[in-house]
Write an enzyme that holds these catalytic residues in place. Structure first.
Site, mmCIF file in Angstrom:
data_model
loop_
_atom_site.group_PDB
_atom_site.id
_atom_site.type_symbol
_atom_site.label_atom_id
_atom_site.label_comp_id
_atom_site.label_asym_id
_atom_site.label_seq_id
_atom_site.Cartn_x
_atom_site.Cartn_y
_atom_site.Cartn_z
ATOM 1 N NE ARG A 51 -2.354 0.678 3.661
ATOM 2 C CZ ARG A 51 -1.543 1.172 4.598
ATOM 3 N NH1 ARG A 51 -0.979 2.366 4.450
ATOM 4 N NH2 ARG A 51 -1.284 0.470 5.682
ATOM 5 C CE1 TYR A 104 -17.710 10.048 -15.391
ATOM 6 C CE2 TYR A 104 -16.218 10.369 -13.545
ATOM 7 C CZ TYR A 104 -17.077 9.563 -14.268
ATOM 8 O OH TYR A 104 -17.300 8.282 -13.857
ATOM 9 C CG ASP A 176 -10.051 15.496 -15.415
ATOM 10 O OD1 ASP A 176 -9.338 14.895 -16.246
ATOM 11 O OD2 ASP A 176 -11.015 14.959 -14.836
ATOM 12 C CE LYS A 201 -12.906 7.230 -18.525
ATOM 13 N NZ LYS A 201 -12.662 7.191 -17.071
#
Length: 381
Positions: A51, A104, A176, A201
């Site tokens: 992690r 979005y 973004d 994406k």
């Protein structure tokens, strides 16, 4: 690797030196949760628990930083996980954020339904107009949040102009960069403080991995973000990191093809009698075409359009395509079509970000452009 190399070279080599043990030219997938320590507190290479850090994720994070021109990149389990970590790093109850009037649906939901319950306020501004953003600022504003190009209306915001607004007000500018990718646009070089990606994406590019990223050129902020990444734990796993790195190697050549195909698609749609409006920053009639041309290398693979006949006609077009696949997400090698109002942006219904009911969004892939044009022509009827 030196950051002086060209983008295409960095995409293939940054963070990905041959494996010192075997000489493997692709970073291994370190599918491991914990690491043997050389004595109490004696971390071997800085690794103790995946992690906190994992060598495959480290390779991806170094690559992301190089491509965006930042001092540090951080990889997450999804784009929204990256956004959530960023917001909880930068904000506290009582703070305010300016968000765009086109964004979005998942980002809007995060602000409207999640972060707001934590006592953070937000208001909407047209980020294509720096004066409107300046007018929306409050004494409690800490962040200006921008998508450019925006999702789904392909709006363009002048990053350098907004960076000046942010600097003068002492707030952070977040961009973004998902729709453009770092190949087409470099927000940090234009003055942004943090770049956000859904690496699901264009970065991954093959519709086979979910991920997110943050990149910053501010070393102190990078340390804060890394602390919260570890404390909150929504990290990219090793195999997902490896898949994203695999996709990034071909990002430049894919984006060239996405952009070229999208330009042809936009030209077809502009001339079609059943299409009432086309949203694509590469069109000269786009209101901020010149800004897009100034800050982007090309105009990307996303195209949206409105049609005669309202929602029913838009849905029917989505159902009739054969090469374009009906589906959410974007940025993969295959072309996708969707109805934002009923799919990706349903959460914006009734808000200032609600999208037109007659809107169709395309993620233009890298197939033969002639096949794509023929498919859209038959679907439009």
């Amino acid at each position: 690797m030196s950051d002086q190399h060209a983008f295409e070279t960095l995409a293939i080599h940054a963070g990905q030196e041959p494996d010192p043990l075997t000489g493997a030219v692709v970073p291994p997938i370190y599918q491991v949760s914990t690491y043997k320590q050389d004595g109490v507190g004696g971390l071997r290479g800085g690794y103790e628990y995946s992690r906190s850090a994992n060598p495959t994720r480290t390779a991806l994070e170094e690559n992301l930083a190089a491509l965006e021109g930042g001092v540090r990149g951080l990889a997450f389990a999804s784009g929204l996980a990256a956004e959530d970590t960023l917001l909880r790093t930068l904000l506290a109850p009582g703070d305010h954020v300016v968000i765009p009037n086109d964004a979005y649906g998942g980002t809007f939901r995060l602000f409207a339904k999640v972060i707001s319950r934590w006592g953070v306020e937000w208001s909407v501004a047209d980020t294509s107009d720096p004066a409107a953003v300046r007018a929306a600022l409050r004494p409690s504003t800490k962040v200006i949040w921008v998508e450019t190009p925006s999702n789904p209306l392909l709006g363009i915001s002048d990053i350098a102009a907004l960076a000046e607004v942010a600097r003068s007000a002492g707030v952070r500018l977040v961009i973004d960069n998902t729709f453009a990718s770092p190949y087409l646009q470099q927000p940090l070089a234009l003055g942004a403080d943090v770049v956000v990606h859904s690496t699901t994406k264009y970065m991954g590019g093959h519709s086979d991995v979910v991920g997110g990223a943050l990149v910053t050129a501010d070393a102190a902020l990078a340390e804060e973000l890394a602390y919260h990444q570890n404390a909150m734990g929504a990290v990219a796993g090793p195999f997902d990191s490896w898949l994203t790195l695999r996709g990034i190697k071909t990002l430049a050549v894919r984006m060239d093809r996405h952009s070229a195909n999208a330009e042809r698609v936009a030209e077809l749609l502009v001339s079609h009698p059943k299409v009432t409006q086309v949203y694509y920053p590469g069109l000269p009639e786009h209101p901020l075409h010149e800004v897009a041309a100034k800050q982007m290398k090309a105009f990307g693979g996303m195209v949206s359009f409105r049609v005669e006949g309202g929602q029913e006609a838009a849905v029917e077009i989505c159902n009739r395509t054969e090469v374009f696949t009906l589906g959410e997400s974007l940025g993969g090698v295959e072309s996708l079509i969707e109805h934002p109002g009923l799919m990706t942006h349903a959460s914006t219904a009734g808000s200032q970000l609600e999208v037109p009911a007659d809107l169709v969004r395309l993620s233009v892939g890298i197939e033969s452009v002639d096949d794509l044009l023929a498919d859209l022509t038959q679907a439009l009827g």
